[in-house]
Enzyme design. Structure first.
Site, PDB file in Angstrom:
ATOM      1  CG  ASP A 318       0.752   9.514   8.416  1.00 29.19           C
ATOM      2  OD1 ASP A 318      -0.900   9.303   8.538  1.00 29.19           O
ATOM      3  OD2 ASP A 318       0.845   9.200   7.577  1.00 29.19           O
ATOM      4  CD  GLU A 518      -1.684   4.227   5.834  1.00 29.86           C
ATOM      5  OE1 GLU A 518      -0.707   4.198   6.400  1.00 29.86           O
ATOM      6  OE2 GLU A 518      -2.930   3.575   5.881  1.00 29.86           O
TER       7      GLU A 518
END
Ligand code: BGC
Ligand code: BGC
Length: 813
Positions: A318, A518
């Site tokens: 990621d 997020e």
């Protein structure tokens, strides 16, 4: 599930080793299911991969396992470094224009591909692949069909429709030249304070179990058939492996304290079926599992995923996730590769990472066999995808057929998903369904607001800074109601604040959470809008006027809305339906002859809280006491009254955890916002009463105006994510000496931005600037200090962390 406890000998040492003889203690590693991918191993493909690999130089191998972001990499870089992949992060776009036309995306894809093909390869030319987050349709591209976010899809309980959504998403991605989707998210979110709850289908592992293979097959095609990774298909990614949805307090990128069994059976439930269906990539997660960061977690990345589950595709990292492994930085992390990562996601750090990885490969710190294995996996996926035979992106089937973006057929799929994802929570006196011949007031700030109904990961990362005009074929919820009602001879009036002449027959109020993604979406509690009750006031006003009211609630998660439910006659959880708002009217209104057109089908895939402090709240909890249980959802004709709900709540305890430091005149409780050294301050009005501070610096030596948190904040994630410290200012008397804004006493000059007087402006300083200036972003006690030794009169409001597209190296305003 059979638990074949494999015994792994491990040395138990801890702190006792000094005095005691280290004992060999057998420790069971929890076995994951043995999976057989339907893709199978093809001897010809394997031989071809070996042939390509055998002719690669060491530099080329290192390049293959690195992925850079288009905001920080040019085609020339791709040619020179022969990187294996390029991505576009949520805020990255061709030429830095989020709203770039589809043709610009395709052009960029060609440029990247051509760069890789014109590189000087030792052996065979290896084309680059392009990855992007098409997490609810090809949503980065203006004009694409935007599907409901996964939370809504979870409510449908319809894997076949999920498969169709995958098919449409893949087709629209191929139109713009994309190869690789960082989707599906198979997370099982267990604490709805998490800002990514909406990216998961459900709190219950049963739904990812049936949905993951459907979405993977929709995107990639059915393994074992000719359609697999064929024309119109893309590479899928199951993410984030593993435990992302189970962090303490729902903190994004936090620690998951679950047992190995819970990690496997709850958080890992989607992986075996996704791998069986042939998913070709898995993304490592930011979170840690009981203290160990997943990007450095060999037992899970290598032993469980590649060992037990036989995953033979590639494990991608990621966004700078490797940099969080102890001992690593964004530009150096042998530990991640050695733990089992096959490709670094190194958006802006790719170059430094290339140099250090090459060094580590030369020195053997990364063993040759591990590097070869990583490259082999990248190549295997590329060969399976037919990449070596594919022409440039724009010459592939469907590419450039921009009319396919939001085609009527694609929108019909999305509209069906909207209809099936709506969950009816309350229907007092069977107010719904409505007559389309009625005089309907459509109110609330979500009524005519496609960005708000679409949520994060839509055109921009946070889904902010966009407007209805950016969805040329999309439809707001209001527009769908208007079309339905006007076709039947009724009347729909749009009024966001609910003010209309005369008395409507019914009001539909569309409201809810503003878009986020997020960590920006993490909240301290599940209370809806703790400090701004304007929607509740609107509902109450309509009630007081005797107007029957339907609430349509837009949200990325179940939230405590007892007062709003009490103030509405009918309450619909619509989640984040996306660009086809017409699906809402399809369900709310009967046809002109009075027949129901579409009944409600949606059933909650997350438990709905009865109290603000019910976190976590999941079906199967010991003292499970939700307001609406997992699986709840009314149908037409069923009794739909809900008794008056308690509106008691603990006082809102804002901690600054949501990145809002000063808004509507208030700081989080206990924080100080005060002048020092002789500067003075007073509260003034901007948008609301005393929501702004007017600060006067007198010029008698160094003076400041500073915000102090009660406890040091860890904003390292926000820094990694390239968020900015933002605030609004109006200069009333221009500065006579340099002015700075500091975090933790580390200043950045802003004098240049303070020349204009009498006008409000928003300033943004990338958090990375403060980090570069020496601030420890894991311990921030003073998140905002404005200072000058000269004279200055300045009004300040809205101090917060936000995602703003500004150059990351612009550290002086
Ligand atoms: C990118 C996102 C990424 C995030 C990392 C943003 O700047 O645009 O794609 O997910 O940073 O947390
Ligand atoms: C997110 C991922 C995403 C990546 C690229 C990260 O911050 O966690 O889900 O795929 O950025 O945008």
């Amino acid at each position: 599930m059979a638990l074949r406890g494999r015994v792994v000998a491990s040395l138990l040492c801890a702190s006792l080793c000094g005095n005691f003889v280290a004992a060999q203690v057998p420790q069971a590693r929890v076995q994951w299911p043995e999976v057989h991918s339907r893709v199978g191993r093809d001897a010809a493909i394997e031989a071809r991969v070996e042939r390509i690999l055998s002719r690669m130089s060491l530099e080329e191998k290192v390049g293959q396992i690195i992925q850079g972001d288009i905001a920080s990499i040019t085609p020339e870089d791709v040619r020179k470094y022969k990187l294996g992949s390029v991505l576009a992060g949520g805020n990255s776009s061709p030429g830095g224009n989020e709203k770039a036309p589809a043709a610009e995306w395709l052009k960029l894809m060609d440029a990247m591909w051509e760069a890789s093909m014109s590189a000087d390869w030792a052996g065979e030319k290896i084309p680059v692949i392009f990855g992007i987050d098409s997490v609810h349709g090809n949503g980065n591209v203006v004009g694409a069909t935007v599907f409901p976010h996964n939370i809504g899809l979870g409510a449908m309980r319809n894997p076949e429709l999920v498969r169709k959504i995958g098919e449409v998403t893949a087709r629209e991605m191929v139109v713009t030249g994309f190869d690789w989707d960082f989707s599906p998210t198979v997370a099982v979110p267990r604490d709805d304070r998490w800002g990514r709850t909406y990216e998961g289908w459900s709190e219950d592992p049963s739904i990812p179990r049936s949905y993951a293979p459907a979405m993977v097959e929709g995107l990639q095609g059915k393994a074992g058939t000719k359609e697999f990774l064929g024309p119109g298909k893309v590479i899928a990614t199951a993410k984030h492996f593993v435990g992302d949805g189970g962090t303490t307090d729902g903190r994004d990128q936090g620690d998951n304290p679950s047992s190995d069994e819970q990690i496997r059976d709850i958080h890992g439930a989607g992986y075996p079926p996704a791998i069986e269906a042939g998913v070709q990539s898995v993304m490592a997660s930011y979170n840690s599992v009981r203290g160990q960061k997943m990007h450095g977690n060999r037992p899970l990345l290598t032993d469980a995923l590649k060992g037990d589950m036989n995953f033979d595709g590639l494990v991608v990292g990621d966004w700078n996730g490797h940099g969080q492994v102890p001992g690593c930085s964004n530009t150096s992390c042998a530990a991640s590769i050695n733990a089992g990562l096959d490709m670094f996601m190194a958006p802006d750090s790719w170059k430094g990472l290339y140099d250090s990885t090459l060094k580590q490969a030369r020195s053997g710190e990364i063993p040759a066999a591990r590097l070869d294995d990583a490259v082999r996996r990248v190549l295997r996926v590329k060969v399976r995808y037919g990449l070596f035979e594919k022409p440039k992106p724009s010459a592939r089937p469907l590419a450039g057929q921009f009319a396919l973006l939001s085609s009527a057929e694609h929108r019909a799929v999305a509209r069906q998903a909207v209809r099936e994802s709506l969950v009816l929570l309350k229907n007092k006196g069977n107010l719904l369904p409505l007559s389309p011949k009625a005089n309907v007031l459509v109110a609330g700030d979500g009524a005519d607001n496609i960005p708000k109904q679409s949520g994060g990961w839509t055109i921009s990362w946070q889904g902010t800074d966009i407007a209805n005009a950016d969805f040329p074929r999309g439809q707001s919820i209001y527009a769908g109601i208007r079309d339905t009602v006007s076709a039947a001879g009724g009347r729909a009036t749009l009024s966001a604040d609910g003010k209309v002449a005369g008395k409507p027959d019914v009001a539909i109020v569309v409201f809810g959470e503003n878009p986020y993604a997020e960590m920006v979406g993490d909240r301290p509690t599940v209370e809806y809008s703790p400090s701004d009750k304007k929607d509740l006031e609107l509902l109450k006003k309509l009630k007081a006027a005797g107007i029957p009211t339907v609430a349509v609630f837009l949200s990325g998660r179940p939230l405590w809305v007892n007062p709003e439910i009490n103030a509405s006659d009918a309450f619909v959880a619509a989640f984040l339906p996306g660009s086809e708002g017409g699906g809402v009217a399809d369900v709310l209104f009967k046809d002109a002859a009075g027949k129901v057109r579409h009944d409600f089908k949606g059933k909650l895939s997350y438990s709905w809280p009865r109290r603000v402090d019910q976190t976590p709240l999941n079906a199967g909890d010991a003292n499970y006491d939700p307001l609406f249980a997992f699986g709840y959802g009314l149908k037409y004709g069923q009794p739909g009254d809900v008794p008056t709900l308690s509106e008691d709540r603990p006082p809102p305890s804002a901690t600054g955890a949501d990145g809002v430091y000063f808004a509507r005149g208030a700081t989080p409780p206990g924080w100080r916002l005060a002048p020092s050294g002789g500067a003075s301050v007073r509260a003034i009005d901007r948008r609301g009463q005393e929501d702004t501070r007017l600060v006067t610096f007198t010029g008698a030596g160094p003076q400041s105006f500073a915000l102090t948190a009660t406890q040091p904040l860890d904003i390292s994630r926000e820094t990694n994510a390239q968020l900015s410290l933002t605030f609004d200012v109006r200069v009333d008397a221009a500065p006579t000496a340099p002015v700075t804004v500091a975090v933790n006493g580390k200043p950045v000059p802003i004098t240049g931005a303070l020349r204009k007087t009498g006008e409000w402006q928003s300033l943004a300083i990338p958090l990375g600037c403060f980090k570069s200036a020496g601030s420890d972003m894991t311990k921030v006690a003073m998140p905002f200090t404005l200072a000058t030794a000269g004279k200055l009169t300045i009004a300040i409001s809205d101090i917060r962390l936000a995602s703003v597209t500004v150059p990351q190296d612009r550290c002086s305003l």
